[in-house]
Design a protein around this motif. Structure first.
Motif, mmCIF file in Angstrom:
data_model
loop_
_atom_site.group_PDB
_atom_site.id
_atom_site.type_symbol
_atom_site.label_atom_id
_atom_site.label_comp_id
_atom_site.label_asym_id
_atom_site.label_seq_id
_atom_site.Cartn_x
_atom_site.Cartn_y
_atom_site.Cartn_z
ATOM 1 N N ASP A 142 36.578 80.946 21.668
ATOM 2 C CA ASP A 142 35.469 81.838 21.307
ATOM 3 C C ASP A 142 34.270 81.040 20.808
ATOM 4 O OD1 ASP A 142 36.945 84.017 22.019
ATOM 5 O OD2 ASP A 142 37.572 84.530 19.979
ATOM 6 N N THR A 143 34.525 80.023 19.999
ATOM 7 C CA THR A 143 33.428 79.184 19.513
ATOM 8 C C THR A 143 32.739 78.484 20.684
ATOM 9 O OG1 THR A 143 34.600 78.796 17.436
ATOM 10 C CG2 THR A 143 32.828 77.267 17.992
ATOM 11 N N ALA A 144 33.515 77.965 21.613
ATOM 12 C CA ALA A 144 32.949 77.257 22.767
ATOM 13 C C ALA A 144 32.072 78.184 23.601
ATOM 14 C CB ALA A 144 34.070 76.669 23.616
ATOM 15 N N LEU A 145 32.543 79.400 23.835
ATOM 16 C CA LEU A 145 31.786 80.349 24.656
ATOM 17 C C LEU A 145 30.489 80.764 23.966
ATOM 18 C CD1 LEU A 145 34.808 82.508 25.866
ATOM 19 C CD2 LEU A 145 33.283 81.183 27.344
ATOM 20 N N GLU A 146 30.570 81.076 22.660
ATOM 21 C CA GLU A 146 29.377 81.487 21.930
ATOM 22 C C GLU A 146 28.384 80.332 21.791
ATOM 23 O OE1 GLU A 146 28.316 84.494 20.644
ATOM 24 O OE2 GLU A 146 29.897 85.199 22.001
ATOM 25 N N LEU A 147 28.880 79.129 21.627
ATOM 26 C CA LEU A 147 28.004 77.962 21.536
ATOM 27 C C LEU A 147 27.227 77.775 22.831
ATOM 28 C CD1 LEU A 147 26.962 75.414 20.142
ATOM 29 C CD2 LEU A 147 29.047 74.234 20.886
ATOM 30 N N ALA A 148 27.883 77.927 23.960
ATOM 31 C CA ALA A 148 27.198 77.804 25.252
ATOM 32 C C ALA A 148 26.159 78.903 25.413
ATOM 33 C CB ALA A 148 28.222 77.858 26.390
ATOM 34 N N ALA A 149 26.515 80.120 24.979
ATOM 35 C CA ALA A 149 25.558 81.236 25.066
ATOM 36 C C ALA A 149 24.349 80.966 24.191
ATOM 37 C CB ALA A 149 26.247 82.532 24.665
ATOM 38 N N HIS A 188 21.816 75.722 30.682
ATOM 39 C CA HIS A 188 23.098 76.290 31.098
ATOM 40 C C HIS A 188 24.164 75.197 31.000
ATOM 41 C CE1 HIS A 188 26.073 78.706 33.145
ATOM 42 N NE2 HIS A 188 26.279 77.704 33.995
ATOM 43 N N VAL A 189 25.083 75.375 30.071
ATOM 44 C CA VAL A 189 26.118 74.364 29.817
ATOM 45 C C VAL A 189 27.474 74.908 30.271
ATOM 46 C CG1 VAL A 189 27.273 72.999 28.044
ATOM 47 C CG2 VAL A 189 24.828 73.460 27.871
ATOM 48 N N PRO A 190 28.182 74.181 31.102
ATOM 49 C CA PRO A 190 29.512 74.651 31.514
ATOM 50 C C PRO A 190 30.489 74.640 30.349
ATOM 51 C CG PRO A 190 29.118 72.422 32.328
ATOM 52 C CD PRO A 190 27.819 72.905 31.749
ATOM 53 N N VAL A 191 31.405 75.599 30.365
ATOM 54 C CA VAL A 191 32.419 75.729 29.321
ATOM 55 C C VAL A 191 33.783 75.531 29.961
ATOM 56 C CG1 VAL A 191 33.334 77.188 27.478
ATOM 57 C CG2 VAL A 191 30.934 77.370 28.140
ATOM 58 N N SER A 217 25.098 68.936 34.248
ATOM 59 C CA SER A 217 24.789 69.234 32.857
ATOM 60 C C SER A 217 25.020 67.997 31.999
ATOM 61 C CB SER A 217 25.686 70.375 32.354
ATOM 62 O OG SER A 217 25.545 70.537 30.964
ATOM 63 N N PRO A 218 24.170 67.809 30.959
ATOM 64 C CA PRO A 218 24.410 66.682 30.043
ATOM 65 C C PRO A 218 25.558 66.954 29.081
ATOM 66 C CG PRO A 218 22.523 67.940 29.316
ATOM 67 C CD PRO A 218 22.931 68.529 30.629
ATOM 68 N N LEU A 219 26.001 68.212 28.989
ATOM 69 C CA LEU A 219 27.073 68.575 28.071
ATOM 70 C C LEU A 219 28.173 69.317 28.805
ATOM 71 C CD1 LEU A 219 25.071 70.098 25.043
ATOM 72 C CD2 LEU A 219 25.867 67.736 25.293
ATOM 73 N N LEU A 220 29.389 69.169 28.291
ATOM 74 C CA LEU A 220 30.498 70.036 28.670
ATOM 75 C C LEU A 220 31.154 70.474 27.368
ATOM 76 C CD1 LEU A 220 32.384 71.299 30.799
ATOM 77 C CD2 LEU A 220 33.789 69.235 30.641
ATOM 78 N N ILE A 221 31.252 71.780 27.181
ATOM 79 C CA ILE A 221 31.817 72.316 25.946
ATOM 80 C C ILE A 221 33.262 72.729 26.220
ATOM 81 C CG2 ILE A 221 31.621 74.089 24.173
ATOM 82 C CD1 ILE A 221 28.651 74.248 24.768
ATOM 83 N N CYS A 222 34.184 72.136 25.475
ATOM 84 C CA CYS A 222 35.614 72.374 25.689
ATOM 85 C C CYS A 222 36.249 72.988 24.455
ATOM 86 C CB CYS A 222 36.346 71.067 25.989
ATOM 87 S SG CYS A 222 35.938 70.336 27.580
ATOM 88 N N ALA A 239 30.444 69.910 37.403
ATOM 89 C CA ALA A 239 29.045 70.051 36.998
ATOM 90 C C ALA A 239 28.685 69.068 35.896
ATOM 91 C CB ALA A 239 28.780 71.482 36.524
ATOM 92 N N PHE A 240 29.667 68.726 35.096
ATOM 93 C CA PHE A 240 29.451 67.758 34.023
ATOM 94 C C PHE A 240 29.511 66.325 34.549
ATOM 95 C CE2 PHE A 240 31.555 65.403 30.383
ATOM 96 C CZ PHE A 240 30.384 65.199 29.694
ATOM 97 N N ALA A 241 30.406 66.065 35.477
ATOM 98 C CA ALA A 241 30.664 64.690 35.923
ATOM 99 C C ALA A 241 29.567 64.146 36.817
ATOM 100 C CB ALA A 241 32.007 64.623 36.659
#
Length: 977
Positions: free
Chosen positions: A521-528, A537-540, A566-571, A556-558
């Protein structure tokens, strides 16, 4: 074709799978044929009937309608019907009207298919021969079975996989330190044993929390299809069947299996050849009370299964008792007494000192240490004498031999492999960067209430549904759970960690960072929040996503060159398990996990062998928060951000409850940090003192490892695979399109054959590369190798079915009169079914090519396969069949002659194969016999198995026969002008 007589036998040119047909009736315009084997009736126009008359000749074998086999001696014709004369298998003379030939007789063999006009494409014949040639080379290659997996080429892993997978009884402990790749080692061993046929079925038992990680690892790294078995799936299967028989490789949770007596019995009743158990140190056993349920379950399975791999913590982590208990699972006869085992452990120190003394030769003290350890070992004493008389140039090789013999005969590498970071090296530096941010008012209010009123924590747990300590460590979840007004402000609008993250991106243009959160949930809300506040737009990447969705997010991250890169990937915490992100060296810990093992797992996503940059660990923490307190404990008590030491779990077991109680009490935290630090240092000293140095020395052979790396690279860079792939993809109807960056996109063509791994007609395909580095960086890209499932399937179909085994082609040649015939016959060795012995390492499918002109002159040495193939052109099938019918008798004669020529070449092939086998196995047998006299870890069963293997392989090689695998008729024509 104008005269059809009822009872005559034909095959359909376009539907050969219908089998042998019988003419029912005919008139001047049509003919009706019954294909009884396929229960089909066809009516054709007499003028264009796609039928070929089946005519056998002398030496051919015919299946009769009463189940007999007739070898034809001669044929006579009576009123348009054929009568075959010959002998049965019992040697009795018999006449057989063609109407009595079995309706189910199939024509798969090359000779039958050629003479009945069932011809294949010319390029399919070429592919078949090339495929056989490649199989002959690849299956004898030292890297066979280890080159296909998507793994880095790490020496100690390849050494262990090669060493263990060659054993007759692969029963070992894999006890490398955390982060050194025990899972990869086990996967490599499993992959090779499956590919060589020595293992058909395997059971993998892992802790429930690791089932997903293992599933991803086995699928993504090793391309192994795994059945993940749980109670729900077991119930879905037929109630009368054993669910453990539902897959070739079954992956199951230890907790689930150990808790259910019925499932344990079913697992024990299944037929396994390899058992893999992860986290084996948690299986409990003691001399007084015996083993717990899990230990006894594994013990029963291990007693019935030939191969056993136990993945475990290092001995100094698990303790002597646990270490002994694990060894009992491998060999209860050898490890039957704990006191005896402890005495043997003390003796290892002397051998370790001798191994270390080898490097100090020719010092007198070093020689004395080795001589004392050598005892009455004459070979070691002889080597020491040779060393004393040798030149300095000869010293390195003699030292290598001394070290090898000491480790081989007196070491413990027969049953256990343990590598440490200290000995392996190649790991990056870790650098911690802490950003302390102001605690938002919305979070502060909740914490202050808990500090003032202890009962408020219980209220929070009830109101939020969160667990302790999550309700304190992850304030955004607590805030969201208490936010009653859905239109209210979302936590990411005021949380300073988002502003810090946006600032970090501006300060590091062009760089990538992996962002980790404990909850999805934190990862999804952080991306939003990032998308709203920054338009980014950051992939989760989290556990609720499908594997395909995760692949797309990781891709998309690699890939920095993609438009959606994307410069970030949120896991989330477990969303990142089993993934390799080492192309990135920035790790942002948006929060911290509550257990030190999870923290190490997070850092381990980037801190891996092969990482070329220091690992920069960024922690934005909120001042005065429980998260900051946890950071202080990890940093100051465990030194967890600097290096992995495997001790965090031990300290946490002792102090975890106290830690969570101290999250809001800094005085208590300060005292706890000092106490935990003292426990950490004391435990480290104890474990270092108890560390078996001999294990560390024997777990890797650097020269052997380097040879394996070079062998794998040789197959990686094999340009012949690229040429073969182009041929194979065209023959099997798979379309290929070149993409940027050296990628190619494979997708089903309209005429693709069914059953191609990873490809379904009418659906999308997949991106692939030949580059190991590219495949490691992108999980959405498959790596094509000789061991890729699609390549293996095409190799199998090209060599084991009827594809390409009969063909006809035209040769334009001005010096040869038109209409002349040649045959190109390809014979191959067929060894008896002995897959578990892997006879192909000594005698892979070996080809014998015979090229004859119609006068019987052999041209094999004068005209190469490749040179001839380039000069041939295709002919329409109808014309080709007419040519076959016209030259039946000549073709039979040439095929018989070719068989005789090929047969004469078999003897030297078998003699060479048996010589290779005996040289390899005899030297191994002598080595094991010598070892068994010095090292009790060599079981007698392994010696017996090797002796039996040698005898069985000798019988298999001696029983090898040559079989006509493919034949091509070549007809000369005048050159076109």
């Amino acid at each position: 074709m104008s005269d059809f007589i009822p009872g005559q036998r034909f095959i359909s040119d376009g539907e050969a799978d219908l089998g042998l047909g019988t003419v029912l009736n005919s008139d001047p315009r049509s003919v009706t044929v019954l294909f009884a084997g396929g229960e089909q009736t066809r009516t054709y126009s007499v003028r264009q009937a796609p039928l070929t008359r089946v005519v056998f000749g002398s030496g051919d074998r015919i299946e009769t309608d009463d189940g007999e086999t007739l070898t034809v001696s001669h044929v006579e014709e009576q009123r348009g019907m054929l009568i075959y004369h010959g002998e049965t298998r019992q040697g009795e003379a018999r006449q057989l009207p063609e109407s009595r030939i079995s309706d189910r007789m199939q024509f798969h063999q090359a000779r039958d298919r050629l003479l009945t006009g069932q011809l294949e494409r010319n390029d399919a014949f070429n592919l078949r021969y090339r495929s056989l040639q490649h199989l002959q080379r690849i299956e004898r290659h030292p890297a066979f079975g280890l080159s296909g997996p998507r793994v880095d080429l790490i020496g100690h892993q390849l050494y262990i996989a090669d060493e263990v997978s060659h054993r007759r009884l692969p029963r070992v402990l894999l006890a490398d330190e955390v982060g050194l790749g025990k899972t990869i080692e086990a996967g490599l061993i499993l992959h090779r044993l499956l590919l060589t046929g020595r293992v058909r079925r395997a059971l993998v038992l892992v802790p429930e929390s690791l089932t997903h990680q293992w599933l991803v690892e086995l699928l993504r790294r090793f391309s192994l299809e795994v059945t993940l078995l749980d109670e729900a799936q077991s119930r879905e299967l037929d109630s009368d069947s054993n669910p453990f028989e539902s897959g070739q490789i079954v992956l199951a949770s230890q907790q689930w299996l150990f808790a259910d007596e019925q499932r344990r019995q079913q697992a024990g009743a299944a037929d396994w050849e390899l058992l893999i158990v992860d986290e084996a140190q948690h299986l409990q056993w003691s001399p007084e009370s015996g083993g717990d349920t899990g230990y006894e379950c594994v013990a029963e399975l291990a007693a019935a299964i030939t191969g056993v791999l136990l993945l475990t913590a290092t001995p100094e982590q698990s303790g002597a008792l646990s270490h002994f208990a694990q060894l009992r699972l491998l060999d209860p006869q050898r490890y039957h007494d704990l006191d005896t085992f402890r005495e043997e452990q003390h003796g290892h120190a002397a051998i370790a000192e001798a191994v270390e003394a080898v490097a100090r030769l020719p010092e007198r003290e070093a020689r004395a240490t080795i001589e004392q350890a050598a005892g009455d070992d004459s070979e070691l004493h002889e080597l020491l004498e040779r060393f004393a008389d040798a030149s300095q140039d000869e010293h390195p090789e003699l030292q290598r031999q001394l070290r090898r013999i000491l480790l081989d005969r007196y070491g413990v590498g027969r049953v256990m492999f343990r590598n440490s970071r200290q000995h392996v090296g190649g790991f990056p530096e870790r650098r911690l960067h802490v950003a302390t941010l102001e605690l938002p008012q919305a979070y502060r209010r909740t914490l202050r209430r808990v500090e003032r009123d202890e009962d408020h924590l219980d209220e929070l747990l009830l109101d939020t549904g969160l667990d302790h300590p999550d309700v304190l460590l992850y304030p955004e979840l607590t805030f969201e759970a208490l936010r009653h007004d859905e239109s209210g402000e979302a936590w990411w609008r005021f949380d300073p960690r988002l502003d810090w993250l946006r600032s970090w991106l501006k300060q590091h243009p062009g760089e990538k960072a992996l962002v980790l959160c404990h909850h999805a949930d934190t990862a999804l809300e952080l991306a939003a929040g990032l998308q709203v506040l920054s338009g980014l737009h950051v992939p989760v990447f989290h556990e609720q996503m499908s594997i395909i969705e995760r692949d797309r997010a990781a891709a998309a991250f690699a890939d920095a060159d993609r438009e959606d890169g994307s410069p970030l990937l949120i896991c989330s915490e477990i969303g990142s398990e089993g993934r390799n992100f080492q192309f990135c060296h920035h790790l942002i810990l948006f929060d911290l996990p509550p257990h030190p093992d999870q923290l190490e797992q997070r850092i381990g996503r980037l801190d891996r062998i092969g990482q070329h940059h220091p690992i920069d660990i960024h922690v934005p923490t909120l001042a005065g928060s429980p998260g900051e307190a946890l950071l202080m404990w990890y940093r100051d008590a465990l030194d967890a951000f600097t290096r992995p030491h495997g001790l965090g779990s031990h300290v946490f077991e002792q102090h975890g409850d106290t830690l969570f109680d101290a999250l809001l009490d800094r005085d208590a935290l300060t005292a706890l940090i000092a106490e935990s630090r003292e426990l950490l240092e004391r435990t480290a000293r104890e474990r270092e003192a108890g560390r078996d140095r001999l294990l560390a020395h024997g777990a890797n052979d650097e020269q052997h490892a380097e040879r394996m790396i070079e062998a794998v690279r040789e197959l990686d860079e094999d340009e012949r695979l690229d040429r073969w792939l182009d041929q194979a993809l065209e023959v099997f109807g798979i379309e290929s399109r070149e993409l940027d960056g050296g990628l190619r996109y494979l997708h089903p063509g309209p005429h693709m054959l069914e059953g191609m791994p990873g490809l379904i007609r009418g659906e999308e395909g997949f991106s692939a590369t030949r580059s190991r580095e590219q495949a490691l960086a992108r999980d959405d890209v498959q790596r094509l190798s000789w061991e890729h499932p699609l390549v293996r399937e095409m190799l199998f179909r090209a060599t084991e079915g009827s594809l390409g085994n009969a063909a006809l082609a035209l040769l334009e040649h001005s010096a040869i009169p038109a209409g002349r015939i040649m045959i190109e016959a390809i014979f191959r060795t067929r060894t008896s079914e002995a897959h578990h012995l892997h006879p192909a390492r000594f005698l892979p499918p070996t080809t014998v090519r015979v090229l004859l002109d119609e006068s019987g002159q052999e041209l094999s040495d004068k005209v190469s396969f490749g040179g001839l193939a380039k000069s041939l052109r295709n002919i329409k099938k109808a014309a080709a069949r007419d040519l076959i019918r016209e030259r039946h008798e000549l073709l039979r004669q040439l095929l018989d002659q070719a068989e005789g020529i090929a047969g004469a070449r078999l003897t030297p092939i078998l003699e060479a194969a048996e010589g290779d086998m005996r040289h390899s196995l005899d030297s191994e047998l002598e080595r094991l016999r010598t070892l068994s006299r010095r090292n009790p870890d060599v079981p007698a069963a392994e010696l017996d198995a090797l002796v039996a293997e040698r005898g069985n392989l000798a019988a298999a090689i001696a029983g090898t026969r040559l079989q006509l695998d493919a034949v091509r008729v070549i007809v000369t024509v005048e050159p076109r002008r």
